[in-house]
Structure formats: structure tokens, C-alpha cells
Design a protein around this motif. Structure first.
Motif, PDB file in Angstrom:
ATOM      1  N   VAL A  47       0.844  -1.206   0.092  1.00 38.58           N
ATOM      2  CA  VAL A  47      -0.128   0.018  -0.075  1.00 38.58           C
ATOM      3  C   VAL A  47       0.859   1.271  -0.047  1.00 38.58           C
ATOM      4  O   VAL A  47       0.507   2.201  -0.561  1.00 38.58           O
ATOM      5  N   GLN A  48       1.951   1.294   0.752  1.00 41.43           N
ATOM      6  CA  GLN A  48       3.005   2.652   0.695  1.00 41.43           C
ATOM      7  C   GLN A  48       3.534   2.540  -0.501  1.00 41.43           C
ATOM      8  O   GLN A  48       3.605   3.722  -0.957  1.00 41.43           O
ATOM      9  N   ILE A  49       3.795   1.446  -1.158  1.00 37.12           N
ATOM     10  CA  ILE A  49       4.386   1.884  -2.534  1.00 37.12           C
ATOM     11  C   ILE A  49       3.659   2.204  -3.440  1.00 37.12           C
ATOM     12  O   ILE A  49       3.655   3.120  -4.471  1.00 37.12           O
ATOM     13  N   ALA A  50       2.068   1.608  -3.618  1.00 31.21           N
ATOM     14  CA  ALA A  50       1.270   2.081  -4.217  1.00 31.21           C
ATOM     15  C   ALA A  50       0.932   3.862  -4.088  1.00 31.21           C
ATOM     16  O   ALA A  50       0.750   4.297  -5.069  1.00 31.21           O
ATOM     17  N   LEU A  51       0.856   4.067  -3.046  1.00 25.54           N
ATOM     18  CA  LEU A  51       0.859   5.419  -2.487  1.00 25.54           C
ATOM     19  C   LEU A  51       1.959   6.459  -3.021  1.00 25.54           C
ATOM     20  O   LEU A  51       1.609   7.549  -3.426  1.00 25.54           O
ATOM     21  N   VAL A  52       3.054   5.843  -3.087  1.00 26.87           N
ATOM     22  CA  VAL A  52       4.297   6.700  -3.507  1.00 26.87           C
ATOM     23  C   VAL A  52       4.022   6.821  -5.035  1.00 26.87           C
ATOM     24  O   VAL A  52       4.195   7.995  -5.689  1.00 26.87           O
ATOM     25  N   ILE A  53       3.530   5.846  -5.552  1.00 27.48           N
ATOM     26  CA  ILE A  53       3.536   5.611  -7.403  1.00 27.48           C
ATOM     27  C   ILE A  53       2.327   6.651  -7.519  1.00 27.48           C
ATOM     28  O   ILE A  53       2.485   7.619  -8.615  1.00 27.48           O
ATOM     29  N   ILE A  54       1.154   6.628  -6.728  1.00 25.63           N
ATOM     30  CA  ILE A  54       0.122   7.373  -7.043  1.00 25.63           C
ATOM     31  C   ILE A  54       0.600   9.231  -6.915  1.00 25.63           C
ATOM     32  O   ILE A  54       0.244   9.855  -7.576  1.00 25.63           O
ATOM     33  N   LEU A  55       1.374   9.396  -5.647  1.00 26.44           N
ATOM     34  CA  LEU A  55       1.714  10.822  -5.332  1.00 26.44           C
ATOM     35  C   LEU A  55       2.606  11.147  -6.612  1.00 26.44           C
ATOM     36  O   LEU A  55       2.599  12.245  -7.128  1.00 26.44           O
ATOM     37  N   VAL A  56       3.730  10.487  -7.133  1.00 25.40           N
ATOM     38  CA  VAL A  56       4.546  10.655  -8.110  1.00 25.40           C
ATOM     39  C   VAL A  56       3.734  11.003  -9.460  1.00 25.40           C
ATOM     40  O   VAL A  56       4.158  11.807  -9.976  1.00 25.40           O
ATOM     41  N   ARG A  57       2.761  10.226  -9.664  1.00 22.20           N
ATOM     42  CA  ARG A  57       1.916  10.195 -11.116  1.00 22.20           C
ATOM     43  C   ARG A  57       1.268  11.484 -10.849  1.00 22.20           C
ATOM     44  O   ARG A  57       1.057  12.189 -11.817  1.00 22.20           O
ATOM     45  N   ALA A  58       0.638  11.674  -9.901  1.00 23.86           N
ATOM     46  CA  ALA A  58      -0.381  13.127  -9.642  1.00 23.86           C
ATOM     47  C   ALA A  58       0.534  14.140  -9.806  1.00 23.86           C
ATOM     48  O   ALA A  58       0.564  15.374 -10.519  1.00 23.86           O
ATOM     49  N   ALA A  59       1.750  14.451  -9.310  1.00 18.51           N
ATOM     50  CA  ALA A  59       2.754  15.501  -9.486  1.00 18.51           C
ATOM     51  C   ALA A  59       3.399  15.625 -10.922  1.00 18.51           C
ATOM     52  O   ALA A  59       3.350  16.513 -11.462  1.00 18.51           O
ATOM     53  N   PHE A  60       3.561  14.569 -11.547  1.00 18.86           N
ATOM     54  CA  PHE A  60       3.904  14.591 -13.047  1.00 18.86           C
ATOM     55  C   PHE A  60       2.615  15.062 -13.793  1.00 18.86           C
ATOM     56  O   PHE A  60       3.104  15.998 -14.787  1.00 18.86           O
ATOM     57  N   GLN A  61       1.578  14.653 -13.830  1.00 17.66           N
ATOM     58  CA  GLN A  61       0.365  15.199 -14.477  1.00 17.66           C
ATOM     59  C   GLN A  61       0.151  16.612 -14.222  1.00 17.66           C
ATOM     60  O   GLN A  61      -0.100  17.387 -15.130  1.00 17.66           O
ATOM     61  N   THR A  62       0.420  16.877 -12.898  1.00 18.05           N
ATOM     62  CA  THR A  62       0.080  18.345 -12.616  1.00 18.05           C
ATOM     63  C   THR A  62       1.297  19.092 -13.130  1.00 18.05           C
ATOM     64  O   THR A  62       0.723  20.378 -13.769  1.00 18.05           O
ATOM     65  N   ILE A  63       2.507  18.930 -13.307  1.00 16.97           N
ATOM     66  CA  ILE A  63       3.707  19.644 -14.181  1.00 16.97           C
ATOM     67  C   ILE A  63       3.239  19.658 -15.645  1.00 16.97           C
ATOM     68  O   ILE A  63       3.280  20.415 -16.198  1.00 16.97           O
ATOM     69  N   ARG A  64       2.864  18.488 -16.187  1.00 14.83           N
ATOM     70  CA  ARG A  64       2.538  18.419 -17.501  1.00 14.83           C
ATOM     71  C   ARG A  64       1.281  19.360 -17.935  1.00 14.83           C
ATOM     72  O   ARG A  64       1.143  19.757 -19.028  1.00 14.83           O
ATOM     73  N   HIS A  65       0.309  19.346 -17.112  1.00 16.87           N
ATOM     74  CA  HIS A  65      -0.658  20.316 -17.051  1.00 16.87           C
ATOM     75  C   HIS A  65      -0.446  21.771 -17.330  1.00 16.87           C
ATOM     76  O   HIS A  65      -0.944  22.594 -17.934  1.00 16.87           O
ATOM     77  N   PHE A  66       0.578  22.170 -16.614  1.00 12.74           N
ATOM     78  CA  PHE A  66       1.068  23.445 -16.535  1.00 12.74           C
ATOM     79  C   PHE A  66       1.971  24.146 -17.891  1.00 12.74           C
ATOM     80  O   PHE A  66       2.055  24.857 -17.973  1.00 12.74           O
TER      81      PHE A  66
END
Length: 53
Positions: free
Chosen positions: A6-25
């Protein structure tokens, strides 16, 4: 073992959310609803990862 997964999954979710936010900007006219959604997903995953009560 399940807690680690679950911790690994949360880290992956956090990284993907940050990456998508940067891409949208990087787009000239970002979809602000999608940006806000990705930021909120990152906040929730960070909150769960840190175990803040």
C-alpha cells in the motif's frame, strides 16, 4: 507485507499526480479542473502515506 504494498502504491500515486500536474502546467491553456483534481489526489495520497490523523 500488505502495508508495504500500500505504501508503494501511494508513492506511485503521489509521483503520478505530481507528474500530471507539471504536464498540465506546460500546456498553454491547462484544464484547471484536471489540475485541481491531480493536486487533491496527491494531497490525499501524501496524507495517507504519512498517516496524519
Amino acid at each position: 507485507m500488505p502495508i508495504l504494498l500500500v505504501q508503494i502504491a501511494l508513492v506511485i500515486i503521489l509521483v503520478r499526480a505530481a507528474f500530471q500536474t507539471i504536464r498540465h502546467f506546460q500546456i498553454s491553456q491547462p484544464n484547471w479542473l484536471e489540475v485541481i483534481f491531480q493536486i487533491s489526489v496527491g494531497i490525499v495520497s501524501l496524507w495517507l502515506l504519512l498517516g496524519i490523523d
